[in-house]
Design an enzyme around this catalytic site. Structure first.
Site, PDB file in Angstrom:
ATOM      1  N   CYS A  74      -3.526  -0.532   1.601  1.00  0.00           N
ATOM      2  CA  CYS A  74      -4.453  -0.579   2.734  1.00  0.00           C
ATOM      3  C   CYS A  74      -5.655  -1.430   2.315  1.00  0.00           C
ATOM      4  O   CYS A  74      -6.426  -1.026   1.440  1.00  0.00           O
ATOM      5  CB  CYS A  74      -4.900   0.842   3.074  1.00  0.00           C
ATOM      6  SG  CYS A  74      -6.130   0.936   4.388  1.00  0.00           S
ATOM      7  N   CYS A 185      -4.380  -7.169   6.706  1.00  0.00           N
ATOM      8  CA  CYS A 185      -4.226  -5.742   7.043  1.00  0.00           C
ATOM      9  C   CYS A 185      -2.728  -5.479   6.944  1.00  0.00           C
ATOM     10  O   CYS A 185      -1.917  -6.267   7.465  1.00  0.00           O
ATOM     11  CB  CYS A 185      -4.733  -5.478   8.460  1.00  0.00           C
ATOM     12  SG  CYS A 185      -4.242  -3.857   9.104  1.00  0.00           S
TER      13      CYS A 185
HETATM   14  N1  DGL Z   1      -3.509  -0.926   7.145  1.00  0.00           N
HETATM   15  C1  DGL Z   1      -4.880  -0.998   6.921  1.00  0.00           C
HETATM   16  C2  DGL Z   1      -5.317  -2.268   6.191  1.00  0.00           C
HETATM   17  O1  DGL Z   1      -4.558  -2.836   5.460  1.00  0.00           O
HETATM   18  C3  DGL Z   1      -5.892  -0.517   7.911  1.00  0.00           C
HETATM   19  C4  DGL Z   1      -5.588  -0.332   9.332  1.00  0.00           C
HETATM   20  C5  DGL Z   1      -6.573   0.619   9.987  1.00  0.00           C
HETATM   21  O2  DGL Z   1      -6.369   1.820   9.808  1.00  0.00           O
HETATM   22  O3  DGL Z   1      -7.502   0.153  10.642  1.00  0.00           O
HETATM   23  O4  DGL Z   1      -6.430  -2.689   6.311  1.00  0.00           O
END
Ligand code: DGL
Length: 256
Positions: A74, A185
């Site tokens: 993440c 993301c």
């Molecule tokens: N998957 C996450 C990232 O790589 C974040 C997405 C979210 O929860 O806003 O930033």
């Protein structure tokens, strides 16, 4: 830490499954525990203190399972809490994803690169420093995409509504000659085909999943924590969402 323990993979929701796919392709013999905090997703529009607290709470759950390495799949959690996580768990190999700006700049020299990520990731100092380190080598434009994660959390990857969202989001860059896009993301690789359709086949798209997988393999090798390649691996799915379908959706995205 022992070879037979699992590897923990964390994300705010289902996005980290795009990273898990790359990891399992490289290290199929390992056992994994994936924790998605879909009950609290999206993180990217929350204040930093909330993202920090949610990340630490989610990680406690993974750590309590007795893992031998931790992958922060993440970008948002890495930006806000990456350093604290390493400080809190100094003996655990921690591998944290970051926007794949380096390969994008190397392949699109003197081009214009769009970095799609959450508001939180793009706002943090960590990203500003990363961006500054490539100043002069390419034009880098931030493209926060609030609202996009929600489609993926619903399992909606190629609907007309996703296409419309992306066309509207990219409209302001129509005068720019975009040569590369960084998916900063981990949710966004699931709509990669739609991004390619909307931006055209000439635009190169980069994400940090494969690089994170290679880094994990290197760290496990150095620490002598790799399982033998003859063994078979497994995935245990954990999620904070009360939706009874969430684990089926996770498995489905893993195969998507
Ligand atoms: N998957 C996450 C990232 O790589 C974040 C997405 C979210 O929860 O806003 O930033």
């Amino acid at each position: 830490m022992e070879t037979g323990q699992s590897i923990g993979v964390f994300d705010s929701g289902l996005g980290g499954i795009s990273v898990l796919r790359e990891i399992v392709a490289l290290l199929p013999q390992e056992d994994y525990i994936y924790y998605g905090d879909s009950g609290n997703a999206p993180y990217g529009v929350r204040p930093a203190a909330e993202i920090h607290a949610l990340t630490m709470k989610g990680l406690e759950i993974l750590i309590s399972q007795g893992i031998k390495a931790l992958v922060i799949a993440c970008n948002t959690a890495t930006s806000i809490a990456g350093e604290d996580i390493r400080r809190r768990y100094p003996r655990l190999p921690v591998i944290a994803i970051e926007p794949a700006l380096k390969p994008a700049v190397l392949s699109c020299k003197n081009g214009t690169i769009l970095v799609m990520a959450t508001n939180a990731t793009l706002k943090e100092d960590k990203f500003r420093c990363l961006m500054e380190s490539y100043a002069g080598q390419a034009e880098i434009i931030k493209c926060p995409c609030p609202g996009l994660v929600e489609f993926i959390e619903r399992g909606e990857l190629d609907s007309p509504a996703v296409e419309e969202f992306l066309r509207n989001r990219f409209a302001e860059f129509s005068g720019k000659n975009i040569t590369g896009i960084v998916l900063g993301c981990t949710h966004y690789p699931f709509v990669r085909s739609m991004i390619q359709k909307v931006t055209g086949s000439k635009v190169r798209i980069f994400d940090g999943g494969a690089g994170t997988a290679r880094q994990l393999a290197r760290r496990l090798k150095t620490a002598s924590l790799l399982k033998s390649s003859e063994e078979s691996g497994s995935i245990k799915w954990l999620n904070s969402s009360p939706n009874p379908e969430i684990i089926n959706m996770s498995r489905h995205l893993f195969r998507a």
